[in-house]
Scaffold this motif. Sequence first.
Motif, mmCIF file in Angstrom:
data_model
loop_
_atom_site.group_PDB
_atom_site.id
_atom_site.type_symbol
_atom_site.label_atom_id
_atom_site.label_comp_id
_atom_site.label_asym_id
_atom_site.label_seq_id
_atom_site.Cartn_x
_atom_site.Cartn_y
_atom_site.Cartn_z
ATOM 1 N N LEU A 43 0.838 -1.199 0.000
ATOM 2 C CA LEU A 43 0.000 0.000 0.000
ATOM 3 C C LEU A 43 0.877 1.256 0.000
ATOM 4 O O LEU A 43 0.660 2.183 -0.780
ATOM 5 N N ILE A 44 1.901 1.276 0.840
ATOM 6 C CA ILE A 44 2.816 2.417 0.932
ATOM 7 C C ILE A 44 3.610 2.569 -0.366
ATOM 8 O O ILE A 44 3.726 3.662 -0.920
ATOM 9 N N ILE A 45 4.166 1.475 -0.862
ATOM 10 C CA ILE A 45 4.965 1.521 -2.095
ATOM 11 C C ILE A 45 4.119 2.007 -3.265
ATOM 12 O O ILE A 45 4.535 2.889 -4.025
ATOM 13 N N ASN A 46 2.934 1.436 -3.418
ATOM 14 C CA ASN A 46 2.047 1.852 -4.511
ATOM 15 C C ASN A 46 1.694 3.327 -4.399
ATOM 16 O O ASN A 46 1.598 4.035 -5.408
ATOM 17 N N GLU A 47 1.487 3.795 -3.194
ATOM 18 C CA GLU A 47 1.122 5.203 -3.001
ATOM 19 C C GLU A 47 2.289 6.124 -3.353
ATOM 20 O O GLU A 47 2.089 7.184 -3.945
ATOM 21 N N LEU A 48 3.507 5.726 -3.016
ATOM 22 C CA LEU A 48 4.684 6.507 -3.400
ATOM 23 C C LEU A 48 4.792 6.587 -4.924
ATOM 24 O O LEU A 48 5.086 7.644 -5.489
ATOM 25 N N ILE A 49 4.536 5.465 -5.567
ATOM 26 C CA ILE A 49 4.594 5.435 -7.036
ATOM 27 C C ILE A 49 3.472 6.275 -7.626
ATOM 28 O O ILE A 49 3.690 7.051 -8.565
ATOM 29 N N ARG A 50 2.260 6.164 -7.072
ATOM 30 C CA ARG A 50 1.135 6.943 -7.590
ATOM 31 C C ARG A 50 1.399 8.441 -7.440
ATOM 32 O O ARG A 50 1.151 9.209 -8.361
ATOM 33 N N GLU A 51 1.925 8.856 -6.285
ATOM 34 C CA GLU A 51 2.216 10.270 -6.071
ATOM 35 C C GLU A 51 3.226 10.761 -7.113
ATOM 36 O O GLU A 51 3.079 11.841 -7.682
ATOM 37 N N TYR A 52 4.257 9.956 -7.382
ATOM 38 C CA TYR A 52 5.260 10.294 -8.394
ATOM 39 C C TYR A 52 4.622 10.401 -9.782
ATOM 40 O O TYR A 52 4.872 11.351 -10.522
ATOM 41 N N THR A 86 -3.676 1.975 -10.184
ATOM 42 C CA THR A 86 -4.723 1.909 -9.166
ATOM 43 C C THR A 86 -5.670 0.742 -9.436
ATOM 44 O O THR A 86 -5.989 -0.030 -8.534
ATOM 45 N N ALA A 87 -6.087 0.606 -10.684
ATOM 46 C CA ALA A 87 -7.020 -0.471 -11.033
ATOM 47 C C ALA A 87 -6.382 -1.848 -10.888
ATOM 48 O O ALA A 87 -6.991 -2.768 -10.348
ATOM 49 N N GLU A 88 -5.168 -1.983 -11.357
ATOM 50 C CA GLU A 88 -4.521 -3.295 -11.365
ATOM 51 C C GLU A 88 -4.063 -3.735 -9.976
ATOM 52 O O GLU A 88 -4.120 -4.907 -9.642
ATOM 53 N N SER A 89 -3.639 -2.798 -9.143
ATOM 54 C CA SER A 89 -3.083 -3.142 -7.839
ATOM 55 C C SER A 89 -4.134 -3.299 -6.747
ATOM 56 O O SER A 89 -3.861 -3.878 -5.708
ATOM 57 N N GLY A 90 -5.310 -2.725 -6.971
ATOM 58 C CA GLY A 90 -6.321 -2.748 -5.922
ATOM 59 C C GLY A 90 -6.127 -1.629 -4.919
ATOM 60 O O GLY A 90 -6.734 -1.625 -3.848
ATOM 61 N N GLN A 91 -5.263 -0.675 -5.254
ATOM 62 C CA GLN A 91 -5.017 0.497 -4.406
ATOM 63 C C GLN A 91 -6.323 1.277 -4.247
ATOM 64 O O GLN A 91 -7.096 1.375 -5.194
ATOM 65 N N PRO A 92 -6.611 1.830 -3.079
ATOM 66 C CA PRO A 92 -7.824 2.633 -2.918
ATOM 67 C C PRO A 92 -7.853 3.788 -3.924
ATOM 68 O O PRO A 92 -6.807 4.336 -4.281
ATOM 69 N N GLN A 93 -9.042 4.140 -4.398
ATOM 70 C CA GLN A 93 -9.188 5.227 -5.369
ATOM 71 C C GLN A 93 -8.730 6.562 -4.787
ATOM 72 O O GLN A 93 -8.158 7.379 -5.480
ATOM 73 N N VAL A 94 -9.004 6.772 -3.507
ATOM 74 C CA VAL A 94 -8.623 8.027 -2.855
ATOM 75 C C VAL A 94 -7.183 7.902 -2.370
ATOM 76 O O VAL A 94 -6.856 6.974 -1.612
#
Length: 137
Positions: free
Chosen positions: A51-60, A74-82
């Motif tokens: 969750l943390i790693i994906n969020e760092l990547i999404r922010e970048y 977001t769609a592929e990883s299941g990361q929350p939309q928000v």
Amino acid sequence: MATIAELKCAIRETLESRGVLGQLKARIRAEVFDALDAQREQRPPLSHENLIINELIREYLEFNKYRHTASVLTAESGQPQVPLDRQFLASELRVSEDKSSKSVPLLYGLVSHFLVSSDEGRKLFLRGTTHPGGHLS
């Protein structure tokens, strides 16, 4: 009178200039990933570390205007939309920020820290998690 081919070309150019075509393509890709994932075995629950790693990547990605790639992530990883709160991320990573560092993604600050760190040339020893769904320690 315009031909069908000319009309298609004009519509495509208009959608591209407005950024809509790229958004539509990204949305279609995300939906394809969702459809394919629905037919495969279920992903394991999203671990705290992922969750943390994906969020760092999404922010970048979003900072660099790679919004289409971010939507697929977001769609592929299941990361929350928000997106997760940046202060929460910094706290989880035990990172302190100054005013200038808050203007760029956390990932930039982390990489910059290791690029300029002068630990006398010593390498950082990284510890892995105990399992793929592990937690940051």
